[in-house]
Write an enzyme that holds these catalytic residues in place. Structure first.
Site, PDB file in Angstrom:
ATOM      1  N   ASP A 198      42.200 -36.391   1.234  1.00 51.02           N
ATOM      2  CA  ASP A 198      42.742 -36.182  -0.098  1.00 51.02           C
ATOM      3  C   ASP A 198      44.183 -36.652  -0.165  1.00 51.02           C
ATOM      4  O   ASP A 198      44.594 -37.336  -1.105  1.00 51.02           O
ATOM      5  CB  ASP A 198      42.661 -34.695  -0.439  1.00 51.02           C
ATOM      6  CG  ASP A 198      42.755 -34.468  -1.917  1.00 51.02           C
ATOM      7  OD1 ASP A 198      43.320 -33.455  -2.311  1.00 51.02           O
ATOM      8  OD2 ASP A 198      42.260 -35.315  -2.667  1.00 51.02           O
ATOM      9  N   ASP A 330      38.464 -29.005  -5.426  1.00 48.93           N
ATOM     10  CA  ASP A 330      39.428 -28.061  -4.888  1.00 48.93           C
ATOM     11  C   ASP A 330      38.856 -26.671  -4.870  1.00 48.93           C
ATOM     12  O   ASP A 330      38.924 -25.972  -3.865  1.00 48.93           O
ATOM     13  CB  ASP A 330      40.700 -28.068  -5.732  1.00 48.93           C
ATOM     14  CG  ASP A 330      41.309 -29.435  -5.779  1.00 48.93           C
ATOM     15  OD1 ASP A 330      42.046 -29.725  -6.742  1.00 48.93           O
ATOM     16  OD2 ASP A 330      41.046 -30.207  -4.848  1.00 48.93           O
TER      17      ASP A 330
END
Lengths: 409, 138
Positions: A198, A330
């Site tokens: 990420d 997330d």
């Protein structure tokens, strides 16, 4: 004499409200996953591991040594991250070629699969464990309702905000629960690998997520993706401002949401073949990939306001008209971390929860500082993993000794 | 002063809603529960109608969402008459369907084998899940 109205909410109020509005759904998702994990895993053995893309390179067995397990987990994670990268690049390509309809269709389809099949399986687990005397007609009817309305909530941008947010949290919870079924070492190494991915994908100039965000900004379009949007905190001064504050932040660019690349014609789970599992996995990894965390602050007020005015009134960027967006990935990875911690003990759950929330707070502060799409995974996941390791190997012994000697607690 | 005010007071006591309506001239400003973030009135009619019609495909939950979404329409009578038709229809449909479904589910659950005989075991979900292998995580 006309007086200028002073803002009734101070900056602290609006900032606190924004943060609360994003921390609450994250916490609810984590709580639901912890409850599911502790309720379902206590009754059945958790040794059944799913054969998926995430375990394609190595299947963990109890008899391997720690080093073997670690290497195997590393291989698994590398394969998973590679698949995620490829799929995200495909997504960027599709978005570049303006296949928005296909992407939205894909989004709706994967939402249907997650809600219908995964939701169905989780409910079947619960029904079997607690012998709930529900009949098949009612069950299928309720499941059908739940899945179809969920797809509508995710597809249509004009559904009730509360319903959309609720369904996104439920989707995150189901996918996270599924991920907790992976073997232990693979889960932890994969979490760290995804956090690093990420970081790279959002911040590097060649990262797929950065490309996606920049494309969306340059076209001033919204990325079709599963993204959780908090309700914007309205400034009490402006109140019901001109006309319809029609969730304009959606149209604003810079929404770093992940899209879902989807490539599987997924089979429903009743077919216990390997093929269907890997298909489901691809499908599910897509939402994960898509839900990369890009937290973005949307600074939009009415469509007719000049951008300059917006910025002038915005202050630090988490302005009263902005809405924070958090990708569903997330939610999923935070919940996976906490779910895995729950499989050990509740002490690790508390520690990891605090670590994740602290990481989220840090990310929000950075967001306010940099005012661009940021990865929300790295700080939280790394803190969470660190706290898990410390709690499990250091803190627990300390606390257990103190409690059993009645020194504390 | 008081004499001129008392009719107003009487009217307020008798017709609080019409008074509110006359003050705000339309009652609630926004038809949806989201307020200014939700739909405008014109869009709302389309959505209410669409939800109402789709609900007939065995989707009482969609009717429930319809009622929740347009709660201000349900709550204030004489506001948004076009939307109110559909929302009321949804509410009635939802109540009817829920009563039917609940009565069937409760009969099944409480009656059990004594009421249904062997077909109870064939209809109950956990047996069917075992039979079809739905929960094999493969």
């Amino acid at each position: 004499m006309a007086q200028r109205q002073r803002p009734r909410c101070s900056l602290l109020d609006s900032l606190g409200e924004e943060i609360v509005r994003i921390v609450t759904p994250v916490s609810i998702c984590m709580l639901l996953v912890v409850i599911l994990v502790s309720v379902l895993n206590s009754s059945s053995s958790s040794s059944t591991s799913v054969t998926t893309i995430a375990t394609i390179a190595y299947s963990e067995t109890d008899s391997d040594s720690s080093w073997d397990k670690f290497v195997g987990a590393l291989l698994n994670s590398l394969v998973f991250v590679a698949v995620v990268t490829v799929v995200t690049f495909v997504l960027v390509l599709l978005f570049y070629l303006r296949c928005t309809k296909f992407l939205k269709f894909y989004m709706g389809f994967s939402a249907f699969i997650v809600l219908g099949f995964m939701g169905g399986q989780v409910s079947l687990f619960l029904i079997q464990d607690y012998s709930i005397p529900i009949d098949c007609i009612t069950f299928f009817l309720v499941l059908f309702n739940f899945a179809v309305v969920g797809v509508l909530a995710v597809f249509m941008s004009k559904m009730a905000i509360f319903v959309t947010q609720g369904y996104l949290v439920v989707i995150g919870m189901l996918v996270a629960y599924w991920f907790t079924m992976l073997p232990e070492w693979t889960t932890w190494v994969m979490l760290v690998a995804m956090a690093l991915y990420d970081l790279a994908a959002v911040l590097l100039p060649v990262g797929p997520l950065r490309l996606l965000v920049e494309l969306a900004i340059s076209r001033d379009e919204d990325i079709p993706a599963l993204v959780y949007e908090a309700r914007p905190v309205t400034d009490h001064d402006s109140g019901v401002s001109s006309g319809n504050q029609r969730r304009v932040w959606r149209e604003r660019s810079g929404s770093a949401a992940l899209n879902e690349p989807e490539n599987s014609t997924d089979e429903p789970n009743p077919n216990p073949g390997r093929v269907s599992v890997s298909n489901v996995e691809t499908e599910l990894s897509a939402p994960l990939i898509e839900h990369r965390m890009n937290i973005d602050s949307q600074e939009t007020r009415g469509e007719d306001d000049a951008p300059g005015e917006n910025l002038a009134l915005e202050g630090i960027g988490l302005g009263s008209t902005g809405a924070i967006k958090l990708g569903l990935g997330d939610f999923i990875f935070y919940s996976v971390l906490v779910g895995r911690a729950a499989m050990y003990d509740f002490m690790t759950v508390y520690a990891c929860y605090l670590a994740i929330i602290a990481g989220l707070g840090v990310t929000l502060v950075l967001l306010a500082f940099y005012r661009r799409a940021l990865p929300a995974l790295p700080v939280s996941i790394l803190l969470g993993v660190l706290f898990y390791v410390l709690t499990r190997f250091v803190l627990e012994i300390f606390i257990v000794q103190l409690s059993s000697n009645l020194l504390m607690f | 002063m008081e004499a001129s005010q008392s009719p107003t007071v009487d009217r307020q006591i008798l017709n609080p809603e019409s008074n509110a309506n006359s003050i705000a001239s339309v009652g609630p400003l926004w038809p949806t529960v989201d307020g200014p973030l939700g739909l405008s009135e014109a869009d709302a009619v389309t959505y209410a109608r669409r939800f109402y019609k789709f609900g007939f495909a065995l989707l009482p939950w969609l009717w429930a969402i319809n009622c929740f979404y347009f709660w201000p329409v349900l709550r204030h009578r004489r506001s948004f008459p076009q939307i109110r038709r559909y929302v009321l229809g949804s509410a009635i449909g939802l109540t009817a369907f829920t009563i039917l479904l609940c009565s069937w589910a409760l009969t099944f659950a409480i009656g059990g084998e004594s009421l249904f005989g062997t077909s109870w075991n064939q209809l109950v979900m956990y047996n069917l899940a075992d039979k079809w292998g739905l929960t094999g995580w493969n």
